[in-house]
Design a protein around this motif. Structure first.
Motif, PDB file in Angstrom:
ATOM      1  N   PRO A   1       0.804  -1.226   0.000  1.00 22.17           N
ATOM      2  CA  PRO A   1       0.000   0.000   0.000  1.00 22.17           C
ATOM      3  C   PRO A   1       0.842   1.284   0.000  1.00 22.17           C
ATOM      4  O   PRO A   1       0.365   2.336  -0.381  1.00 22.17           O
ATOM      5  CB  PRO A   1      -0.820  -0.108   1.287  1.00 22.17           C
ATOM      6  N   ALA A   2       2.111   1.188   0.400  1.00 23.09           N
ATOM      7  CA  ALA A   2       2.997   2.365   0.385  1.00 23.09           C
ATOM      8  C   ALA A   2       3.314   2.802  -1.039  1.00 23.09           C
ATOM      9  O   ALA A   2       3.680   3.954  -1.269  1.00 23.09           O
ATOM     10  CB  ALA A   2       4.278   2.079   1.146  1.00 23.09           C
TER      11      ALA A   2
ATOM     12  N   GLN B   1       8.166   4.842  -3.012  1.00 19.63           N
ATOM     13  CA  GLN B   1       8.765   5.560  -1.885  1.00 19.63           C
ATOM     14  C   GLN B   1      10.020   6.287  -2.342  1.00 19.63           C
ATOM     15  O   GLN B   1      10.976   5.659  -2.772  1.00 19.63           O
ATOM     16  CB  GLN B   1       9.134   4.547  -0.796  1.00 19.63           C
TER      17      GLN B   1
ATOM     18  N   ASP C   1       9.990   8.933   4.054  1.00 16.80           N
ATOM     19  CA  ASP C   1       8.776   9.274   4.784  1.00 16.80           C
ATOM     20  C   ASP C   1       8.153   7.978   5.281  1.00 16.80           C
ATOM     21  O   ASP C   1       7.681   7.157   4.483  1.00 16.80           O
ATOM     22  CB  ASP C   1       7.818  10.026   3.868  1.00 16.80           C
TER      23      ASP C   1
ATOM     24  N   PRO D   1       3.552   6.354   5.093  1.00 21.14           N
ATOM     25  CA  PRO D   1       2.825   5.334   4.332  1.00 21.14           C
ATOM     26  C   PRO D   1       3.066   3.902   4.826  1.00 21.14           C
ATOM     27  O   PRO D   1       2.292   3.005   4.528  1.00 21.14           O
ATOM     28  CB  PRO D   1       3.366   5.490   2.905  1.00 21.14           C
ATOM     29  N   TRP D   2       4.131   3.710   5.583  1.00 22.03           N
ATOM     30  CA  TRP D   2       4.480   2.377   6.076  1.00 22.03           C
ATOM     31  C   TRP D   2       3.895   2.090   7.459  1.00 22.03           C
ATOM     32  O   TRP D   2       3.949   0.947   7.923  1.00 22.03           O
ATOM     33  CB  TRP D   2       5.994   2.222   6.130  1.00 22.03           C
ATOM     34  N   GLN D   3       3.341   3.088   8.138  1.00 22.52           N
ATOM     35  CA  GLN D   3       2.829   2.905   9.501  1.00 22.52           C
ATOM     36  C   GLN D   3       1.836   1.742   9.621  1.00 22.52           C
ATOM     37  O   GLN D   3       1.946   0.953  10.561  1.00 22.52           O
ATOM     38  CB  GLN D   3       2.191   4.202  10.020  1.00 22.52           C
TER      39      GLN D   3
END
Length: 121
Positions: free
Chosen positions: A83-84, A87, A109, A112-114
């Protein structure tokens, strides 16, 4: 003597094709790695994550390469099947006096990986 560019590019290429032994051969005994999610004080800990990284990478577009005598910075877009998505990444390398990689700092960043953080750490 191998140039900084040769070492860093060889590592970069070995890592993203999943060739852990080739990547390991370019890392010094004294080594540290830092990223927004993972830190490692030795090559083994860092190299253990390469296969899982490569499994989600669908492509890499190198944007910039900057080389000094014992350091380098690569900037690239890392395309992933997550979903990221894509990058933008900067990676700074330091080399030891023997010409092996002694430190890598990965900058991107992390937002997006959280949602996937539990799978990364």
């Amino acid at each position: 003597m191998t140039s900084t560019r040769e070492v860093v590019r060889a590592y970069h290429e070995a890592r993203f094709r999943g060739d852990v032994p080739a990547a390991a051969a370019l890392i010094g005994a004294e080594f540290s790695f830092r990223s927004p999610f993972v830190s490692s004080a030795d090559p083994t800990g860092h190299l253990a994550g390469i296969e899982s990284l490569v499994s989600v990478v669908t492509g890499i577009d190198l944007i910039s390469e900057l080389y000094g005598e014992s350091e380098a910075t690569l900037v690239y877009d890392l395309h992933t099947a997550t979903p990221a998505g894509t990058q933008r990444t900067a990676e700074h390398f330091k080399l030891d006096p023997d010409g092996r990689i002694s430190a890598i700092m990965l900058i991107f960043d992390a937002a997006p990986w959280q949602p996937m953080a539990s799978l990364i750490t």
